[in-house]
Design a protein around this motif. Structure first.
Motif, PDB file in Angstrom:
ATOM      1  N   SER A  46       0.711  -1.314   0.010  1.00 30.69           N
ATOM      2  CA  SER A  46       0.051   0.191   0.028  1.00 30.69           C
ATOM      3  C   SER A  46       0.921   1.411   0.002  1.00 30.69           C
ATOM      4  CB  SER A  46      -0.993  -0.125   1.155  1.00 30.69           C
ATOM      5  OG  SER A  46      -0.143   0.205   2.303  1.00 30.69           O
ATOM      6  N   ILE A  47       2.158   0.840   0.293  1.00 34.86           N
ATOM      7  CA  ILE A  47       3.105   2.330   0.275  1.00 34.86           C
ATOM      8  C   ILE A  47       3.410   2.710  -1.024  1.00 34.86           C
ATOM      9  CG2 ILE A  47       5.038   3.155   1.256  1.00 34.86           C
ATOM     10  CD1 ILE A  47       5.072   1.082   3.132  1.00 34.86           C
ATOM     11  N   VAL A  48       2.940   3.352  -1.792  1.00 35.10           N
ATOM     12  CA  VAL A  48       3.125   3.846  -3.050  1.00 35.10           C
ATOM     13  C   VAL A  48       4.401   4.935  -3.144  1.00 35.10           C
ATOM     14  CG1 VAL A  48       1.096   2.995  -4.156  1.00 35.10           C
ATOM     15  CG2 VAL A  48       1.271   5.236  -3.273  1.00 35.10           C
ATOM     16  N   PRO A  51       4.494  10.172  -6.977  1.00 33.11           N
ATOM     17  CA  PRO A  51       4.396  10.259  -8.352  1.00 33.11           C
ATOM     18  C   PRO A  51       5.732  11.054  -8.981  1.00 33.11           C
ATOM     19  CG  PRO A  51       2.444  10.806  -7.702  1.00 33.11           C
ATOM     20  CD  PRO A  51       3.034  10.808  -6.351  1.00 33.11           C
ATOM     21  N   GLU A  52       5.753  11.256 -10.149  1.00 36.22           N
ATOM     22  CA  GLU A  52       7.022  11.926 -10.819  1.00 36.22           C
ATOM     23  C   GLU A  52       6.808  13.492 -10.340  1.00 36.22           C
ATOM     24  OE1 GLU A  52       9.969  10.719 -11.772  1.00 36.22           O
ATOM     25  OE2 GLU A  52       9.178   8.886 -11.319  1.00 36.22           O
TER      26      GLU A  52
ATOM     27  N   ASP B 119      -1.110  10.682 -10.601  1.00 43.68           N
ATOM     28  CA  ASP B 119      -0.449  10.339 -11.828  1.00 43.68           C
ATOM     29  C   ASP B 119      -1.304   8.978 -12.137  1.00 43.68           C
ATOM     30  OD1 ASP B 119       2.445   8.665 -11.416  1.00 43.68           O
ATOM     31  OD2 ASP B 119       0.713   8.214 -10.523  1.00 43.68           O
ATOM     32  N   MET B 125      -5.319   3.394  -6.655  1.00 44.89           N
ATOM     33  CA  MET B 125      -5.507   3.475  -5.349  1.00 44.89           C
ATOM     34  C   MET B 125      -6.305   4.791  -5.174  1.00 44.89           C
ATOM     35  SD  MET B 125      -2.784   3.700  -1.983  1.00 44.89           S
ATOM     36  CE  MET B 125      -2.495   1.921  -2.231  1.00 44.89           C
ATOM     37  N   ARG B 130      -4.273   6.924  -0.464  1.00 44.05           N
ATOM     38  CA  ARG B 130      -2.849   7.224  -0.480  1.00 44.05           C
ATOM     39  C   ARG B 130      -2.478   7.991   0.338  1.00 44.05           C
ATOM     40  NH1 ARG B 130      -3.927   8.118  -5.973  1.00 44.05           N
ATOM     41  NH2 ARG B 130      -3.930  10.280  -5.589  1.00 44.05           N
ATOM     42  N   VAL B 133      -2.378   6.233   3.762  1.00 51.16           N
ATOM     43  CA  VAL B 133      -1.036   5.453   4.024  1.00 51.16           C
ATOM     44  C   VAL B 133       0.130   6.485   4.579  1.00 51.16           C
ATOM     45  CG1 VAL B 133       0.592   4.140   2.931  1.00 51.16           C
ATOM     46  CG2 VAL B 133      -1.920   3.639   2.772  1.00 51.16           C
TER      47      VAL B 133
END
Lengths: 429, 193
Positions: A46-48, A51-52, B119, B125, B130, B133
Motif C-alpha cells: 500500500s506504500i506507493v 509520483p514523478e 498520476d 488507489m 494514498r 497511508v
C-alpha cells in the motif's frame, strides 16, 4: 496466529526482490505465519512512491545557483573557503534567469514533462543543446556558473578559456549539423569569453606561466577549429566574418602585454636558471602573425627561439626528432618549456579529478621537453582533444617575423614541417 | 510487488558518479554541481513526499545539498550509495525543519493538494487511501519512518539502508518489522474510525 519474525519478513522481501520466491511458497513453508505475513505484505504494497514530481526548470536553475553561491561563500570545514563577490554572484544568477526567461513557456513545460522520463534533469537536456536550439541559452547560462566559482582572476581566465573551447566545439557540431546560419549566439559568446580572458591575462597580476598556458590553449583551440570557422563563415558571413580576427587580436594583445610586462620587470623565468631551454629574456609566448591572422593557422614562438636549438637541451624542432607518444609536437607545443612527469605523452588528466582545463604547474627542472606532448591537449576537457594528432595540423607552417612590443630584434622566418622536422637558420645569439 | 525492486544503476553512470564524488571530496565544486544535477530531482521528491509543500521542499532540497557539500568528507566511510546518503541527510533536514515549523504547518495537517501528486500509475488507489497511508507513515517514530521510506518509497535494500543510517542490517530488519506492524495498526484504526 503466529507472528512473523523480523528476519523471516526481511528474507521474504529479499527473495521477492530477487524473484527467488513468492508469497505462496512462503505461506506453504510457514503455514502458521501465513496470515500475518500476507497482512504485512499488503501493508508494504500500500506504500506507493510519490509520483514523478519534478523540479521546474527555473526552480532547478535557481536552486543550483543559490547552492553554488552558498558553497562558494561558506566553503567546507576541510576545504579552503572560496570567497565570492556579491557582484559576480548576482551576475551569474541574473544571467541564468535571463537565459531561461528567453525560453518560450510551452517549450519549458515540455522539458519539465519529458526530461524525467529520460532519467535526467533539465541540465542534461540543455547540455547537448546546439546553437539554434531553444535550450542553447540555458546551456550557456549554466556553464557560466563556473565563472562564479573562480576564486581569482587567473582561475576565471582559465574558466573563460574552457568556455571559449566549448563554444568552438558547439560551432563545430552546429556546422556539421547544417546549422551554420544559427551560430551567432555561440560566436558572440566565444568572442566575449576570449576578450575577457585576454583582458584578465593582460593584468599585471597574471603570472607568466598562466599567460603562457592559457594563451597557448586559446591559440591552439582557434587553430584547430579554423576549418569550422571557415565553413561557418561561408554559410553565415554576417555572423562570423570578424570573429577570428577579433579573437586573434585579443589573444595577441594579451601576449604582447604579457611579454612587455615581463621584460619591464626583467623577470627571469625559473626554468632558465635550471637548465631549461626557456629564454632568459622572458617567457616564450606564441604570437599570431599579423599577416597570417586571416588564415588562422599560424602560430609561432617569437621569443627565445634561438635557445631552442642549443645542443644541451634540444627542442623537437631544432633536433628534428619527433616526440614520442601520440605524435610529434609542432610549433609552439614543441618549444614550450617545462614538462610533466609523464614522458609518454599520452592523454590523461592529472590530479584534478576530471576537472576541465589545464593544471597550471611550475616548470619541472631536468625534464626533457623532447618527449612530451602538448599540455593543452593532454589537459583538455574534451578527451578527443587531449591527444595531439599531427595529421590534423597543417603540413607546413610558415612563421614570420612579428612586430615585437619592445626593441627586441625580430627573428628570422622559420619553417616548421609536420612530423617534427624543421628548417631554421642558425641562432644569432 | 514489482516496485520493491530498485532500478539498477548503469555501470557507466555509477563509475561517473564515483569520479564526481571523489572530485567533490577534493573540493571540486563543479563536480559537486554535477552530482546536484543528477540527484536534485530525487531528493526533491523525497523531501516533497514528507513535507508536501512545494516551497518548503525546494528550500530544504537546497539545504540538503549544502549540508552534503560541507560533510562530503564523511561520505566514503558510510559505503552507502551516494543518493542514499543524500536521503539520510534529507531526513535530518526535514526533521529539523519540522521542529522549527509552526503548528499550522505540521505535516499531518498539510493536505496533498498539488495536482501533480496524482498520476495515472497511482490512480488505482483512491486519493483518500494514498493520503491515509502517507499520513500514517509520517506518524511513525522517526527511525521507523526513515526505514520505511527508504525501503518502500526509495527502494533501497536492507544493506544500503543500513549503510546509509550507519546501523547494522539486523537493526534495519527489526525496525522494518516494527514499522510495518505499527503501520498496519494505524491503517486499521483509520479504517475503523
Amino acid at each position: 496466529v503466529a507472528k512473523v519474525s523480523p528476519d523471516i519478513l526481511a528474507n521474504f522481501f529479499n527473495d521477492l526482490e530477487n524473484d527467488s520466491s513468492d508469497l505462496e511458497t512462503y505461506a506453504t513453508g510457514h503455514p502458521d505465519m501465513a496470515d500475518d505475513l500476507s497482512s504485512l505484505i499488503e501493508v508494504a504494497q500500500s506504500i506507493v512512491p510519490p509520483p514523478e514530481v519534478s523540479l521546474e526548470l527555473l526552480t532547478h536553475a535557481r536552486l543550483r545557483a543559490g547552492l553554488l553561491y552558498q558553497m562558494a561563500q561558506t566553503g567546507r570545514p576541510s576545504a579552503k573557503a572560496r570567497k565570492l563577490s556579491v557582484r559576480e554572484a548576482l551576475r551569474s544568477l541574473v544571467g541564468i534567469v535571463a537565459g531561461i526567461e528567453r525560453i518560450p513557456a510551452m517549450v519549458t513545460t515540455a522539458v519539465i514533462v519529458l526530461t524525467p522520463s529520460f532519467g535526467g534533469g533539465v541540465v542534461f537536456a540543455a547540455e547537448s543543446a546546439l546553437p539554434g536550439d531553444t535550450l542553447y541559452p540555458v546551456k550557456l547560462s549554466f556553464e557560466s556558473v563556473q565563472l562564479v566559482l573562480a576564486p581569482n582572476d587567473e582561475a576565471r581566465a582559465e574558466a573563460l578559456v574552457d568556455l571559449a573551447y566549448n563554444r568552438l566545439t558547439d560551432l563545430e557540431k552546429a556546422s556539421l549539423a547544417g546549422r551554420a546560419e544559427a551560430t551567432k549566439p555561440a560566436v558572440d559568446s566565444y568572442t566575449t569569453d576570449v576578450s575577457e580572458a585576454s583582458q584578465l591575462l593582460s593584468e599585471p597580476t597574471a603570472s607568466d606561466q598562466t599567460v603562457e598556458v592559457l594563451t597557448n590553449r586559446l591559440e591552439t583551440d582557434l587553430a584547430r577549429h579554423e576549418g569550422t570557422l571557415a565553413h561557418v563563415e561561408l554559410q553565415s558571413p554576417s555572423s562570423v566574418t570578424s570573429v577570428a580576427l577579433q579573437s586573434a587580436d585579443d589573444i595577441q594583445s594579451a601576449l604582447a602585454l604579457a611579454v612587455a610586462r615581463s621584460q619591464d620587470r626583467g623577470q627571469l623565468v625559473a626554468a632558465t636558471s635550471q637548465g631549461s631551454s626557456r629564454p632568459a629574456s622572458g617567457p616564450r609566448l606564441p604570437v599570431r602573425s599579423a599577416a597570417s591572422r586571416r588564415g588562422l593557422a599560424v602560430t609561432m614562438p617569437t621569443l627565445g627561439t634561438a635557445k631552442a636549438s642549443q645542443p644541451s637541451q634540444p627542442a623537437n624542432i631544432a633536433a628534428g626528432a619527433p616526440s614520442s607518444g601520440s605524435g610529434g609536437s609542432i610549433g609552439t607545443a614543441a618549444l614550450r618549456p617545462g614538462g610533466t612527469p609523464s614522458s609518454s605523452g599520452q592523454g590523461g588528466s592529472t590530479g584534478s579529478g576530471g576537472r576541465p582545463g589545464p593544471t597550471i604547474e611550475p616548470p619541472q627542472s631536468g625534464q626533457g621537453q623532447g618527449s612530451r606532448t602538448h599540455d593543452n591537449y593532454r589537459h583538455h576537457p574534451d578527451p578527443a582533444h587531449r591527444v595531439f594528432n599531427p595529421k590534423r595540423a597543417p603540413p607546413t607552417r610558415s612563421v614570420r617575423p612579428v612586430k615585437q612590443p619592445s626593441s627586441r630584434p625580430a627573428k628570422s622566418p622559420v619553417s616548421v614541417q609536420a612530423g617534427g622536422t624543421a628548417a631554421r637558420p642558425a641562432p644569432t645569439n | 510487488l514489482d516496485k520493491l525492486s530498485p532500478a539498477p544503476i548503469p555501470a557507466t553512470i555509477a563509475n561517473d558518479e564515483i569520479a564526481h564524488v571523489e572530485a567533490a571530496i577534493r573540493g571540486d565544486a563543479r563536480a559537486f554541481a554535477a552530482l546536484y544535477d543528477r540527484h536534485a530531482e530525487r531528493v526533491f521528491r523525497h523531501v516533497f513526499y514528507r513535507v508536501a509543500n512545494q516551497s518548503d521542499a525546494e528550500d530544504l532540497t537546497q539545504q540538503v545539498f549544502l549540508q552534503a557539500w560541507r560533510a562530503i568528507d564523511r561520505y566514503q566511510r558510510t559505503g552507502a550509495p551516494f543518493v542514499a546518503w543524500l536521503l539520510t541527510i534529507a531526513y535530518h533536514v526535514v526533521v529539523s525543519h519540522s521542529r522549527r515549523s509552526k503548528p499550522t504547518a505540521t505535516l499531518e495537517l498539510e493536505p496533498v493538494t498539488n495536482e501533480r501528486w496524482a498520476d495515472p500509475e497511482s490512480e488505482t488507489m483512491s486519493r483518500f487511501e494514498r493520503r491515509a497511508v502517507r499520513e500514517a507513515i509520517l506518524r511513525l517514530k522517526p527511525d521507523q519512518q526513515q526505514v520505511i521510506i527508504m525501503r518502500f518509497v526509495e527502494h533501497f535494500d536492507h544493506a544500503d539502508v543500513a549503510a546509509a543510517l550507519g546501523k547494522s542490517e539486523g537493526y534495519v530488519r527489526v525496525i522494518q518489522h516494527r514499522a510495518l506492524n505499527e503501520l498496519r495498526r494505524l491503517l486499521v484504526h483509520e479504517v475503523k474510525s
